[in-house]
Design a protein around this motif. Structure first.
Motif, short mmCIF file in Angstrom:
data_model
loop_
_atom_site.label_atom_id
_atom_site.label_comp_id
_atom_site.label_asym_id
_atom_site.label_seq_id
_atom_site.Cartn_x
_atom_site.Cartn_y
_atom_site.Cartn_z
N ILE A 1 -0.35 8.26 -2.60
CA ILE A 1 -0.42 7.28 -1.51
C ILE A 1 0.98 7.08 -0.91
O ILE A 1 1.31 5.99 -0.43
CB ILE A 1 -1.00 5.94 -1.99
N ASP B 1 -2.59 5.20 3.49
CA ASP B 1 -1.67 5.09 2.37
C ASP B 1 -0.82 3.83 2.45
O ASP B 1 -0.56 3.17 1.43
CB ASP B 1 -0.76 6.33 2.33
N TRP C 1 -4.01 4.96 -8.20
CA TRP C 1 -3.72 3.71 -7.49
C TRP C 1 -4.72 2.61 -7.79
O TRP C 1 -4.35 1.44 -7.90
CB TRP C 1 -3.62 3.95 -5.99
#
Length: 643
Positions: free
Chosen positions: A157, A164, A220
């Motif tokens: 990201i 992102d 993430w």
């Protein structure tokens, strides 16, 4: 954070001699509603000093009665509570009028005034634990500053695409989202069931586990979940620790000790930058997706573990014991925090009396009604407006775009990774050092004056930082001016908009409605903290640094006018005076603010000594009038500020 002592501070009677006219709180309200408003605010007046007007004989009898009720029936304990109640009711501290005190007791009582920092070691142990909690808070907030340089690349990201940048912001802001929607609202039940020590222990344990968890994430959304869980530690800890310190501290030292939260949070923020810089050169050692950022994220668990190990070595809050009717435990606790039993009995008796008055206030209607009264009673509504303004602006002044993203900002400016981390550490050091003067400035210059002075400066330095990105990167001034702007911003933020919001919110609300008001204030600051964290990466890409910093410079300008028009001064105001100041139509206070601007220009720019100084609008027959001539101290013959 609650810098002042809102319970003891307002025990004095109002010097104005004019009570607010609560019949005009809301002219559209029904008579029944106005009666409730009068009754509420009358109880709030009683909360300011529940022992006012009682004779020494009556106080002594009440003290002995309470001691017997609590099961403290030894001759020594009965004597301590008789004398302690008499001392608690004598707000002028005339110890010479109490003949039964020993020389040692008189000496200790006098030293409370002459040597207020002379206290038992156990009290400072409690404050040390609370300060460590603040350091945990600061590290929790800033270790991500350096770690995100690495993990966002490993998690895929790290590009400048819209997806992102929003994901980076979402991961960074996850703890504050949790605080706003859940963490702040579970503080009260946690305190009710586990006590102050228990809540501190549990919240620090959660923080330690969440930091450990963050170090082992591999994508993430796993990091988002771990950081969201961290919010369950940040929220209750941030609300409970200042309360714990306040309830254990003697009245004259309470404000300074509660302010430790702000100072040591700044210290923890600095430690987070130190950890980022220290672990930067660590090689991967075969660890998938890198090792250094994992150590950065995990390092914040160290002070949390220390707090967990030491939390139960200190006594529990005496006030919490009283809410559970554990009076003997409360007395044993406060005896560890004071030198003499007379001191302990005095403070415990006063706290017990105050709690009885609070129960009377809280029994008046449901919590739903009290929440409604935040908006339907003008005095409460104006306090809500002022509190929400300063809480909102604590985030939208832009300080946390630096706290959370300074490494990325410095990298954008052309710094290397290690130089960006070092520059971020410089901001942390400045943030800590310039928080120290808040002990002096917040009670000397006043909350409103501090904000009116620092908001324009923050706007200038934020704009200066943004414009510095237009300096050619080949010029040494490019990097130097960006760092200078950020550091100057930190210098004026730390003694101003840093400590003022929590202090102001704790003072603004009437006592009977303060818990609800403070919960809303805390949730507000965490919610906008999340908004700032989640939007900045995308803003940086869309607006570039010049636009991003310009955006928050504009909010500082807006903040100046919001404070000028809608935020009254609360410094050194009694409860009655605060009721009068807040029970004024907002348009009157806004007009007063604009007249202040006119007076400033005439007196200090055009140097007119006959400039008319506006008087603060107050309800109860004193609304919006001015003296014919009010001269500034510079122009007074005796320098007293009187005409």
């Amino acid at each position: 954070m609650d810098h002042t002592d809102p319970e003891k501070k307002r025990e004095r009677s109002s010097s104005s001699g004019s009570r607010p006219d609560y019949a005009h709180h809301d002219r559209a309200g029904s008579p029944e509603h106005q009666d409730v408003a009068r009754q509420r605010l009358g109880v709030s007046q009683k909360l300011a000093n529940p022992l006012e007007g009682l004779s020494p004989e009556r106080l002594a009898a009440m003290g002995e009665e309470y001691a017997r009720l609590a099961g403290l029936t030894s001759d020594e304990d009965l004597r301590a509570f008789r004398l302690g109640a008499m001392i608690a009711g004598d707000q002028k501290n005339r110890y010479d009028t109490i003949p039964d005190l020993t020389d040692r007791e008189r000496e200790v009582l006098e030293r409370e005034t002459t040597h207020k920092w002379s206290n038992p070691r156990m009290l400072y142990w409690v404050i040390a634990i609370c300060s460590l909690c603040a350091a945990v808070q600061g590290m929790d907030e800033t270790v991500v500053n350096g770690a995100q340089i690495f993990y966002k690349v490993h998690f895929g990201i790290g590009s400048t695409s819209q997806r992102d940048t929003w994901l980076v912001g979402l991961v960074n802001g996850a703890p504050y989202l949790c605080c706003a929607v859940v963490g702040c609202w579970i503080t009260d039940p946690m305190n009710r069931y586990f006590g102050r020590r228990g809540t501190v222990f549990i919240s620090c344990l959660i923080s330690a586990l969440a930091c450990f968890w963050q170090a082992f994430t591999n994508n993430w959304y796993h990091m988002f979940i771990a950081r969201f869980f961290l919010g369950f530690g940040i929220g209750p800890k941030s609300a409970t620790t200042p309360i714990f310190a306040a309830e254990c501290s003697p009245p004259r030292l309470r404000g300074a000790l509660v302010m430790q939260w702000q100072v040591w949070t700044a210290f923890g923020i600095m430690l987070g930058y130190v950890a980022d810089l220290a672990f930067y050169p660590v090689p991967d050692r075969g660890i998938a997706l890198g090792l250094n950022w994992r150590l950065m994220m995990g390092s914040a668990m160290i002070p949390a573990v220390v707090v967990c190990a030491l939390a139960y070595v200190c006594p529990e809050s005496p006030r919490w014991y009283l809410t559970k009717n554990r009076h003997r435990d409360a007395f044993a606790s406060v005896c560890q925090l004071r030198y003499e039993k007379v001191q302990a009995a005095r403070d415990l008796f006063y706290t017990h009396t105050l709690l009885q008055a609070e129960k009377e206030a809280m029994s008046m209607g449901s919590s739903t009604n009290r929440l409604k009264e935040l908006f339907t009673i003008r005095r409460n509504r104006n306090a809500l407006v002022a509190s929400e303004i300063v809480m909102f602006l604590q985030q939208f002044c832009g300080v946390n775009i630096i706290a959370y993203f300074s490494s990325e900002i410095f990298r954008t400016a052309g710094y290397s990774e290690v130089s960006a981390l070092a520059a971020s550490l410089g901001f942390g050091v400045i943030n800590f050092l310039f928080a120290l003067p808040a002990f002096y400035t917040i009670d000397t210059f006043g909350r409103r004056n501090l904000l009116l002075t620092t908001f324009p400066l923050m706007a200038i330095f934020m704009l200066f930082t943004g414009f510095s990105f237009w300096i050619p990167e080949s010029s040494p001034a490019h990097i130097g001016c960006i760092a200078l702007g950020i550091y100057l911003f930190g210098m004026v933020y730390s003694p101003g908009e840093g400590p003022v919001p929590f202090t102001y919110s704790a003072e603004a609300y009437p006592l009977y409605i303060r818990p609800i008001g403070m919960s809303l204030a805390t949730a507000t600051t965490w919610f906008f903290n999340f908004i700032l964290a989640v939007t900045w990466p995308s803003m940086l890409t869309a607006f570039r640094p010049q636009g991003g910093f310009g955006w928050y410079a504009a909010w500082n300008v807006i903040g100046f006018f919001l404070v000028l028009l809608f935020v009254p001064e609360t410094k050194e105001k009694t409860l009655e005076e605060l009721d009068g100041v807040f029970d004024v139509p907002l348009r009157n206070h806004a007009a007063y603010g604009m007249k202040q601007v006119g007076y400033f220009w005439q007196r200090y720019v055009f140097r007119r000594r006959d400039a008319v100084k506006p008087v603060v609008p107050v309800s109860g027959g004193m609304e919006w009038r001015e003296k014919e001539v009010v001269r500034d101290k510079v122009g007074d013959r005796d320098g007293s500020g009187r005409v």
